[in-house]
Design an enzyme around this catalytic site. Structure first.
Site, short mmCIF file in Angstrom:
data_model
loop_
_atom_site.label_atom_id
_atom_site.label_comp_id
_atom_site.label_asym_id
_atom_site.label_seq_id
_atom_site.Cartn_x
_atom_site.Cartn_y
_atom_site.Cartn_z
CD1 TRP A 117 33.14 57.52 48.35
CD2 TRP A 117 33.03 58.48 50.27
NE1 TRP A 117 34.17 57.34 48.88
CE2 TRP A 117 34.18 57.85 49.93
CE3 TRP A 117 33.03 58.94 51.51
CZ2 TRP A 117 35.30 57.87 50.97
CZ3 TRP A 117 33.81 58.78 52.49
CH2 TRP A 117 35.07 58.23 52.37
CG ASP A 149 35.37 59.21 55.87
OD1 ASP A 149 35.84 58.15 55.52
OD2 ASP A 149 35.48 60.32 55.59
#
Lengths: 379, 165, 379, 165
Positions: free
Chosen positions: B93, B112
């Site tokens: 994101w 991540d």
């Protein structure tokens, strides 16, 4: 479709940005050195309430902040056993998994981690008889020639698995009836402590198969003064603390263990004290012995935390220092250079003391661990 | 938040950290630009890199204006690299954060690091800009370890990928 | 051999003892009733730090002590989805496992638990695309006829798995592009909320295969006032709270959802308040609506805990009570008889309020849970 | 334990509970008889059952003189039965406890209930009589979920299996 549009947009955005800007690269992962510095340690968090999801954290004790101290972690499942290779940049875990987490089919494995990547680089599937018990050092050991991993099994039948981590091969399951734990003996043998007060030794041949066994004389009485198998270990020699405060040295460097005379940790001023904790004893590379001790010892206090660390010179058979601890300690270890004394205290923090004079150097907490019961100096 | 006393606010922070992104994460979109709270400093700038100031192990660090999770800089990684043995998620994101050194807006990619259990250090979470799960690109309740070999979440990085203008 | 001797001795001892004494039986395991009492609840502890090892605890809220309240538990792995059958004594979990705990091969399963035994009685292997997200009610639902489980998937491609838990059969994976969550619709259809402000509905045939789709008009604007998908639900009707404090009712009892007029939760005295939390809304069997609310709402406060619970009469579209909470609440639910209002507070305790007047009846803590984010009344 | 101040003692208890048997357990042998701390009460006795008094959800309950772990009576079971969905381990350790009602010694079998994660309630642990792992029948560092389908430990019961004399 919406998602695809969004991903496309992201890629375009990222691409456009990159065309005019040196973006931070995608996918970069930190490496670790092949040979870990002397003040790095491994903290094994068994995670009692969630034992399937234990972990081991790698810490640099020379760093100042928790963020800098934390070098990485790897999962370590169901009260894993941990051993480090001495000649390869590898860590071995003996782990237990179930296909459905806490149930289903059980699989025991020796997992091989590369110290440079903290990634698993292979595994050897074991029999499903690994002992599941509180973590301790002598539940898994490498043979002295660093070629075979020795894993203690308990079902409650007692045996030792021999595993070749280089060839990634399960070699043998050797019964050690009435005996427990593994102490590397000679180049390629191992011994175990027995309930009848003896040591039982198994010699392994070039293939890792049992080539002969021997049993020592009876040298301790488990009823009157049991030896604690969580020994201090240095250069092929173990010093077993006893419940009532003796040191029992055993030389494991030859093909059969040589029992040496036991001597007392106590003197007039420490009468009634006892060794205690989950890992109560350690030896430094300089040959000194350390033990966690508590006063007013009584039946059942052998796992009470120590309020002091005592330092001994084993050649003189003499205590040379008493270090009071900031908080009572459950687990004791040393860095490989014997400079730092590592104590897991009753608050589950890691207290770092200077081994030479017992000065508290730092307390390490806030590293995401819950029940870190065992600590290893990097080797 | 002045309707909450200090105790409650502390609690809230803890809970927000534990629940919202501790393992479930994924601020997408980055509709909000972080406010520049430091004075503009005259700093020599490379031609193609964002100038730097601040502490990447602190939640206040400028790149983290839209992050949500454990900071990899506290987990054996850095602001832009993953800890040893984890894998960086390619699905990410995006946020837009103002760099306090040049007061310019930069595009930040929040990736991540996956394949190991929760790191547990340096939780850093906000819900501004978060929208429900039917707008996934704006939702931080999802685990964003996607496109990786394993979906286990360890921590998050904040990569500068460009200037916003 | 030593071990065998010991076991033999134990058996002899036990046998001898039994011959002259009515020993407590070996192997006794407590059963649970087929139909759980109205004040039993299921507390889902996601265990954030050890998400592979989450669990669900069954509590009897009428009991006085934690020991008596605790009826049992079952593991619930990797942010499992949970749904109860309405016609069979079964609980369904959508879970994710890895062959090596946190890594290895991924397996997603629907696990079937028997309410009478709290044992898994079967499973259906799923595709490995289950959404992994904060637990919420509408990530898994049973169809209204209670025959099929509907599981929300996200990879980030969005779809719904249809599973037959009676035949233990995976039936279909139905794309719902740009839409999320599952709301049972009619007897055997489901709807999902979409990013473009519509509802997308899929009708299932007798085999559970998609038999037709429809899309509602655009009835909300996710940019200006997003609907929170964590709706209050009662008798085939949902009330979605919105970020800015509207109730949006939708009637899902027919084959296509019927959008009803939205109305405001707020009045002059509550201007600026907003709904918030992880499960902010619930409806009672009596049709009343409950919502967690906090003042001074702002961008990003939609998951802040509520300091009050507001009670609404949806037929009158009117707030009928404001209950101040002992501690701010994150999660709201009701027992199936609508008598007890259940609030997971910011201390991660379960506060039990009387639904009719908001009186705090008890606080339940010390039941071995860490991050119990969702609670379900037993049905 | 008077060398430990109250704070430390509290800690110790917590640690002992967390570490020693919270998941690893298994006092075998029961060499120690629990001391009878309640007065002898005149109570009607069945011919073949131990008379009862006390609270099975409390660590002080007479049967628990050699127990080590979570009390099943706090986990959905009872003093002698396992919680729903667990399996009782057939391999057990034995203690001898004095019943405060008749002041007689009874043989107690401590069985583990297995197959689910730690219950987490009512820890109850002592190390008296514990011996090293080479005397397994006397050791509580082992996980005694043995002979069961799964080795996962949930809690422990205390079954009266006979009179000691």
């Amino acid at each position: 479709m919406r998602v695809l549009n969004w991903i496309t947009a992201l890629l375009l955005l990222a691409g456009a940005a990159r065309a005019e800007f040196a973006a931070d690269p995608l996918g970069q992962v930190e490496p670790l050195p092949e040979r870990w510095p002397a003040h790095w340690v491994l903290v094994h968090d068994i995670a009692f309430e969630h034992i399937m999801d234990g972990k081991t954290v790698v810490l640099d004790l020379d760093a100042e902040t928790p963020a800098d101290q934390f070098k990485g972690m790897f999962n370590s499942a169901f009260a894993a056993f941990l051993a480090q290779s001495r000649t390869r940049p590898e860590i071995y875990l003996a782990e237990t998994y179930y296909s459905r987490g806490t149930r289903g089919e059980r699989t025991d494995v020796l997992t091989i981690y590369d110290k440079r990547s903290l990634s698993p680089t292979g595994e050897v599937v074991l029999k499903t008889n690994r002992a599941i018990l509180l973590p301790q050092k002598f539940s898994m050991q490498m043979t002295s020639d660093d070629t075979l991993a020795l894993i203690y099994n308990f079902t409650p039948a007692m045996s030792v698995s021999v595993v070749d981590p280089i060839a990634k091969r399960y070699v043998a399951d050797i019964p050690i009836p009435g005996c427990a734990a593994v102490f590397p003996t000679g180049q390629r043998s191992f011994s175990s402590l027995c309930g009848n007060g003896t040591l039982y030794t198994v010699r392994l041949d070039a293939d890792g198969q049992p080539a002969g066994t021997s049993r020592s004389e009876r040298f301790f009485d488990p009823e009157s003064d049991a030896l604690i198998e969580k020994a201090a270990w240095h250069a092929g020699r173990a010093w077993f603390p006893s419940y009532h405060g003796r040191w029992q040295p055993v030389d494991f460097s030859g093909d059969a263990p040589r029992i040496e005379p036991a001597w007392s940790m106590l003197d007039d001023e420490t009468a009634g004290w006892r060794p205690g904790g989950l890992a109560p004893a350690a030896a430094g590379a300089d040959g000194r012995l350390y033990v966690l001790a508590h006063p007013e010892g009584r039946e059942g206090s052998h796992r009470d935390p120590g309020v002091e660390v005592w330092v001994f010179d084993p050649s003189a058979r003499q205590r040379i220092a008493r270090y009071p601890l900031r908080l009572p300690g459950l687990t004791l270890a040393l860095t490989r250079d014997a400079e730092l004394l590592l104590v897991i205290n009753v608050e589950m923090q890691l207290d770092v003391y200077r081994a030479s004079d017992g000065e508290l150097l730092k307390t390490i907490a806030g590293i995401g661990t819950e029940t870190p019961l065992l600590v290893f100096g990097a080797n | 938040m002045n309707w909450l006393d200090q105790w409650t606010e502390r609690r809230l922070r803890g809970i927000a950290q534990r629940s919202s992104r501790r393992s479930f994460l994924g601020r997408l979109g980055g509709l909000l630009a972080g406010a520049a709270t430091l004075p503009l400093l005259p700093v020599a700038r490379g031609a193609d890199k964002a100038p730097e100031s601040g502490d990447p192990t602190s939640c206040d660090y400028w790149r983290y204006c839209a992050t949500d999770g454990f900071l990899c800089a506290c987990c054996g990684g850095s602001a832009s690299s993953c800890p040893p043995g984890t894998e960086m998620s390619p699905i990410t994101w995006i946020g837009t954060c103002t760099n306090p050194v040049d007061n310019a807006a930069y595009v930040i990619s929040y990736n991540d690091c996956c394949g190991k259990s929760a790191c547990g250090n340096c939780s850093c979470t906000r819900n501004e800009g978060d929208r429900p799960i039917y707008q996934p690109q704006l939702n931080n309740e999802y685990n964003w370890c996607l496109g990786t070999e394993h979906q286990t979440y360890n921590c998050s990085v904040a990569r500068v990928i460009g200037k916003a203008d």
